[in-house]
Motif scaffolding. Structure first.
Motif, PDB file in Angstrom:
ATOM      1  N   SER A  27       5.006  -2.908 -17.213  1.00  0.00           N
ATOM      2  CA  SER A  27       4.929  -1.577 -16.609  1.00  0.00           C
ATOM      3  C   SER A  27       6.299  -0.949 -16.448  1.00  0.00           C
ATOM      4  O   SER A  27       6.422   0.270 -16.438  1.00  0.00           O
ATOM      5  N   VAL A  57       3.178  -8.571 -15.981  1.00  0.00           N
ATOM      6  CA  VAL A  57       2.616  -7.226 -15.855  1.00  0.00           C
ATOM      7  C   VAL A  57       3.677  -6.262 -15.329  1.00  0.00           C
ATOM      8  O   VAL A  57       3.801  -5.137 -15.818  1.00  0.00           O
ATOM      9  N   SER A  58       4.471  -6.698 -14.368  1.00  0.00           N
ATOM     10  CA  SER A  58       5.511  -5.807 -13.853  1.00  0.00           C
ATOM     11  C   SER A  58       6.573  -5.543 -14.922  1.00  0.00           C
ATOM     12  O   SER A  58       7.106  -4.442 -14.999  1.00  0.00           O
ATOM     13  N   ARG A  97      -3.351  -7.090 -10.598  1.00  0.00           N
ATOM     14  CA  ARG A  97      -2.983  -7.756  -9.349  1.00  0.00           C
ATOM     15  C   ARG A  97      -4.186  -8.443  -8.724  1.00  0.00           C
ATOM     16  O   ARG A  97      -4.095  -9.577  -8.254  1.00  0.00           O
ATOM     17  N   LEU A 117      -2.684  -1.602 -13.096  1.00  0.00           N
ATOM     18  CA  LEU A 117      -1.815  -2.509 -12.339  1.00  0.00           C
ATOM     19  C   LEU A 117      -2.570  -3.145 -11.178  1.00  0.00           C
ATOM     20  O   LEU A 117      -2.424  -4.340 -10.906  1.00  0.00           O
ATOM     21  N   GLU A 118      -3.383  -2.359 -10.507  1.00  0.00           N
ATOM     22  CA  GLU A 118      -4.166  -2.890  -9.385  1.00  0.00           C
ATOM     23  C   GLU A 118      -5.195  -3.910  -9.876  1.00  0.00           C
ATOM     24  O   GLU A 118      -5.403  -4.944  -9.248  1.00  0.00           O
ATOM     25  N   CYS A 165      -1.777 -11.875 -16.980  1.00  0.00           N
ATOM     26  CA  CYS A 165      -1.861 -11.692 -15.532  1.00  0.00           C
ATOM     27  C   CYS A 165      -1.722 -12.987 -14.746  1.00  0.00           C
ATOM     28  O   CYS A 165      -1.282 -12.963 -13.605  1.00  0.00           O
ATOM     29  N   GLU A 174       1.462  -9.624  -4.752  1.00  0.00           N
ATOM     30  CA  GLU A 174       2.337  -8.877  -5.635  1.00  0.00           C
ATOM     31  C   GLU A 174       1.818  -8.884  -7.055  1.00  0.00           C
ATOM     32  O   GLU A 174       0.933  -9.637  -7.418  1.00  0.00           O
ATOM     33  N   LEU A 175       2.455  -8.048  -7.839  1.00  0.00           N
ATOM     34  CA  LEU A 175       2.067  -7.901  -9.240  1.00  0.00           C
ATOM     35  C   LEU A 175       2.572  -9.098 -10.045  1.00  0.00           C
ATOM     36  O   LEU A 175       3.679  -9.568  -9.820  1.00  0.00           O
TER      37      LEU A 175
END
Length: 159
Positions: free
Chosen positions: A12, A8-9, A30, A26-27, A96, A3-4
């Motif tokens: 976003s 970061v989530s 992650r 985002l990727e 992150c 998961e993120l």
């Protein structure tokens, strides 16, 4: 950890950061968080009964394979850290991996307001580029169809 990262989530999802984080950013976030987890670099705060740590035969219990995976992840992180500017790498890891907020980073480093956002964006751009991620999905430039069947003769021979 597929998961993120939480910080970061939050970034976003917040309204003030619309357009700031694209899917490839985002990727990348992650993936770096997952690589950090595989590298087992977090400090332990509990007792470990791992056979490798208490003197057991690690190779008998698959620990040899695990240590290769851990070493691969650590080498990948080291390569990324060498190719990304130190300030960008530090902010990337803080956000992150350690789930720090941008304001907290700015206070700790005595940076001006909203500067961590810019440094994070530069770091995410570079990280995504190094990982081969881009804003648009593109396939191979030239792809030749291959088949295991023999070539068929032409249905209508040319005259």
């Amino acid at each position: 950890m597929g998961e993120l990262p939480e910080a970061v989530s939050r970034l976003s999802a917040s309204a003030g950061h619309e357009g700031f984080m694209h899917p490839h950013h985002l990727e990348a976030a992650r993936l770096v968080a997952r690589t950090f987890e595989r590298a087992m670099l977090r400090q332990r705060v509990t007792m470990s009964y791992d056979l490798a740590r208490i003197g057991g035969d690690a190779s008998r219990h698959g620990q040899a394979d695990l240590s290769e995976t851990v070493e691969d992840a650590r080498q990948k992180l080291a390569r990324l850290a060498q190719r990304i500017p130190p300030d960008c790498w530090g902010v990337l890891i803080d956000v992150c991996v350690y789930d720090k907020g941008l304001q907290q980073i700015e206070v700790e480093r005595r940076w001006p307001r909203r500067s961590a956002k810019l440094v994070l964006r530069i770091g995410l751009d570079q990280l995504a580029r190094l990982m081969g991620l881009d804003a648009t999905a593109t396939g191979r430039q030239s792809s030749r169809t291959q088949s295991w069947l023999p070539a068929r003769p032409a249905m209508f021979p040319e005259t």
